[in-house]
Design a protein around this motif. Structure first.
Motif, PDB file in Angstrom:
ATOM      1  N   ASP A 141     -16.591  -8.211  15.195  1.00  0.00           N
ATOM      2  CA  ASP A 141     -16.577  -9.319  14.247  1.00  0.00           C
ATOM      3  C   ASP A 141     -16.777 -10.627  15.000  1.00  0.00           C
ATOM      4  OD1 ASP A 141     -16.405 -10.737  11.940  1.00  0.00           O
ATOM      5  OD2 ASP A 141     -14.243 -10.522  11.658  1.00  0.00           O
ATOM      6  N   LEU A 142     -18.031 -10.915  15.335  1.00  0.00           N
ATOM      7  CA  LEU A 142     -18.384 -12.108  16.092  1.00  0.00           C
ATOM      8  C   LEU A 142     -19.280 -13.016  15.265  1.00  0.00           C
ATOM      9  CD1 LEU A 142     -19.238 -10.581  19.599  1.00  0.00           C
ATOM     10  CD2 LEU A 142     -17.104 -11.683  18.912  1.00  0.00           C
ATOM     11  N   LYS A 143     -19.104 -14.305  15.445  1.00  0.00           N
ATOM     12  CA  LYS A 143     -19.968 -15.288  14.787  1.00  0.00           C
ATOM     13  C   LYS A 143     -20.997 -15.769  15.797  1.00  0.00           C
ATOM     14  CE  LYS A 143     -18.139 -18.207  12.037  1.00  0.00           C
ATOM     15  NZ  LYS A 143     -17.353 -19.322  11.481  1.00  0.00           N
ATOM     16  N   ASP A 144     -22.259 -15.666  15.447  1.00  0.00           N
ATOM     17  CA  ASP A 144     -23.352 -15.972  16.364  1.00  0.00           C
ATOM     18  C   ASP A 144     -23.703 -17.450  16.295  1.00  0.00           C
ATOM     19  OD1 ASP A 144     -25.453 -15.861  18.076  1.00  0.00           O
ATOM     20  OD2 ASP A 144     -26.829 -14.883  16.683  1.00  0.00           O
ATOM     21  N   PHE A 145     -23.684 -18.129  17.452  1.00  0.00           N
ATOM     22  CA  PHE A 145     -24.093 -19.524  17.559  1.00  0.00           C
ATOM     23  C   PHE A 145     -25.419 -19.672  18.295  1.00  0.00           C
ATOM     24  CE2 PHE A 145     -19.549 -20.002  16.797  1.00  0.00           C
ATOM     25  CZ  PHE A 145     -19.530 -21.027  15.870  1.00  0.00           C
ATOM     26  N   GLY A 146     -26.161 -18.590  18.450  1.00  0.00           N
ATOM     27  CA  GLY A 146     -27.446 -18.643  19.113  1.00  0.00           C
ATOM     28  C   GLY A 146     -27.370 -18.267  20.569  1.00  0.00           C
ATOM     29  N   TYR A 147     -26.583 -18.986  21.362  1.00  0.00           N
ATOM     30  CA  TYR A 147     -26.451 -18.715  22.786  1.00  0.00           C
ATOM     31  C   TYR A 147     -25.027 -18.337  23.163  1.00  0.00           C
ATOM     32  CZ  TYR A 147     -25.047 -23.578  22.241  1.00  0.00           C
ATOM     33  OH  TYR A 147     -24.454 -24.727  21.787  1.00  0.00           O
ATOM     34  N   CYS A 148     -24.095 -18.484  22.236  1.00  0.00           N
ATOM     35  CA  CYS A 148     -22.701 -18.092  22.414  1.00  0.00           C
ATOM     36  C   CYS A 148     -22.205 -17.468  21.117  1.00  0.00           C
ATOM     37  CB  CYS A 148     -21.818 -19.290  22.785  1.00  0.00           C
ATOM     38  SG  CYS A 148     -22.104 -19.949  24.446  1.00  0.00           S
ATOM     39  N   SER A 149     -21.055 -16.852  21.189  1.00  0.00           N
ATOM     40  CA  SER A 149     -20.440 -16.263  20.011  1.00  0.00           C
ATOM     41  C   SER A 149     -18.983 -16.673  19.951  1.00  0.00           C
ATOM     42  CB  SER A 149     -20.557 -14.725  20.049  1.00  0.00           C
ATOM     43  OG  SER A 149     -21.908 -14.322  20.102  1.00  0.00           O
ATOM     44  N   ALA A 150     -18.389 -16.480  18.791  1.00  0.00           N
ATOM     45  CA  ALA A 150     -16.982 -16.783  18.604  1.00  0.00           C
ATOM     46  C   ALA A 150     -16.320 -15.616  17.902  1.00  0.00           C
ATOM     47  CB  ALA A 150     -16.800 -18.064  17.787  1.00  0.00           C
ATOM     48  N   ILE A 151     -15.150 -15.246  18.389  1.00  0.00           N
ATOM     49  CA  ILE A 151     -14.375 -14.192  17.749  1.00  0.00           C
ATOM     50  C   ILE A 151     -13.768 -14.745  16.469  1.00  0.00           C
ATOM     51  CG2 ILE A 151     -12.427 -12.616  18.010  1.00  0.00           C
ATOM     52  CD1 ILE A 151     -12.834 -12.830  21.048  1.00  0.00           C
ATOM     53  N   ARG A 152     -13.994 -14.060  15.364  1.00  0.00           N
ATOM     54  CA  ARG A 152     -13.442 -14.502  14.084  1.00  0.00           C
ATOM     55  C   ARG A 152     -11.982 -14.069  13.992  1.00  0.00           C
ATOM     56  NH1 ARG A 152     -16.711 -16.436  10.292  1.00  0.00           N
ATOM     57  NH2 ARG A 152     -15.126 -15.957   8.736  1.00  0.00           N
ATOM     58  N   PRO A 153     -11.043 -15.026  14.025  1.00  0.00           N
ATOM     59  CA  PRO A 153      -9.627 -14.655  13.935  1.00  0.00           C
ATOM     60  C   PRO A 153      -9.235 -14.317  12.501  1.00  0.00           C
ATOM     61  CG  PRO A 153      -9.847 -17.026  14.031  1.00  0.00           C
ATOM     62  CD  PRO A 153     -11.243 -16.460  14.150  1.00  0.00           C
ATOM     63  N   ASP A 154      -7.977 -14.021  12.326  1.00  0.00           N
ATOM     64  CA  ASP A 154      -7.443 -13.800  10.988  1.00  0.00           C
ATOM     65  C   ASP A 154      -7.632 -15.054  10.145  1.00  0.00           C
ATOM     66  OD1 ASP A 154      -4.629 -14.086   9.245  1.00  0.00           O
ATOM     67  OD2 ASP A 154      -5.582 -12.106   9.158  1.00  0.00           O
ATOM     68  N   ILE A 155      -7.824 -14.871   8.829  1.00  0.00           N
ATOM     69  CA  ILE A 155      -8.106 -15.998   7.948  1.00  0.00           C
ATOM     70  C   ILE A 155      -6.994 -17.036   7.972  1.00  0.00           C
ATOM     71  CG2 ILE A 155      -7.098 -14.800   5.965  1.00  0.00           C
ATOM     72  CD1 ILE A 155     -10.083 -17.263   5.967  1.00  0.00           C
TER      73      ILE A 155
END
Length: 299
Positions: free
Chosen positions: A157-171
């Motif tokens: 469950d990663l959010k793509d920023f093009g050259y980096c990603s972010a782990i999607r935490p709990d809502i």
């Protein structure tokens, strides 16, 4: 139609040259041994925040647009987004401090702010340093959730920023983090709008009094009128671009997989004020303007 890479490149180069030229103007003007005015100190920190925002956002975005499958490692992504968030936050705080300090400075002697005219300059330096520390602490969470785009992590469950990603935490955690980050920004923007409105009102009243005293003289543009236009231009540009940037950032945050177009548009809007603001400030300094345009012509 220009590609995103061309827009990122032009925005980054022009903005970096503008901010660097203005910073060089201040360094030459006040080095060595000259006393720096509180407003100049705030503008210098604003320039540094702008440069951090432009370089940490524009350079990787430009490289990602021109290089196929461009990505950064985990450590680089963490540091890049951390510095970006800190620089952006400091820019907002310094704009707020500049507006509040200006309204205190030009307030009449019989106003409730008169007592702060002597005290305010003493706290400018400490307030700016405190803002750096505050945003460095708030954005530590960025170091936890940012990661490389093609890292070896097993988290899907990663959010793509093009050259980096972010782990999607709990809502719930995501909402708390968003509120924590947004609160100082919203507070600063609110204070800036209030201070700027009060300042414009004070200058307008002063202008009316001066017109009444010198009503026989020919009408001309007064320094107060010029200052009012500069303040309105700078603040309106900041607030409009900041609001638009927040809208795009919210869209990117809420969507599980934001499109590349949305991510690129959010990045372009976020870099507009850091790129434009030095030229608005340089309108007061002809020597800085000549220096900046000479650098642009050279490159």
């Amino acid at each position: 139609m220009c590609s995103p890479g061309i827009i990122f490149l032009a925005q980054t180069v022009v903005g970096a040259l503008g901010n660097s030229s203005l910073l060089l103007h201040y360094l030459v003007l006040y080095f060595p041994g000259c006393r720096v005015r509180p407003t100049d100190l705030m503008i210098q920190h604003l320039i540094v925040g702008n440069l951090l925002t432009l370089l940490c956002k524009g350079v990787p975005q430009t490289m990602a647009a021109f290089i196929f499958k461009f990505s950064l490692g985990n450590i680089k992504c963490k540091l890049l987004f951390y510095v970006l968030r800190v620089g952006r936050g400091v820019s907002i705080v310094t704009m707020c401090l500049l507006s509040v300090f200006q309204v205190i400075t030009i307030s009449p002697k019989d106003s409730r702010w008169a007592g702060l005219k002597v005290k305010a300059p003493r706290y400018i330096g400490s307030s700016i340093h405190l803002s750096w520390i505050l945003y460095m602490l708030i954005n530590i969470i960025v170091l936890i959730y940012m990661t490389g785009k093609w890292s070896n992590t097993t988290i899907t469950d990663l959010k793509d920023f093009g050259y980096c990603s972010a782990i999607r935490p709990d809502i719930t955690i995501d909402s708390l983090f968003a509120a924590l980050v947004a609160f100082p920004d919203v507070l600063c923007v609110g204070l800036m709008l209030w201070a700027s409105s009060s300042m414009v009102l004070i200058l307008h009243r002063h202008k009316k009094r001066m017109q009444h005293v010198h009503k026989a003289s020919a009408p001309r543009s007064s320094p107060e009128s010029k200052a009012t236009k500069t303040i309105l231009l700078l603040v309106s540009t900041f607030v409009s671009l900041y609001t638009l940037s927040c809208i795009f950032q919210v869209c990117v945050t809420l969507l599980s997989n934001p499109s590349r177009f949305l991510v690129n548009t959010a990045a372009i809007v976020a870099g507009c004020f850091p790129a434009v603001s030095p030229f608005l400030l340089m309108s007061r300094y002809s020597s800085a303007s000549r220096l900046c345009f000479a650098c642009i012509k050279f490159f």
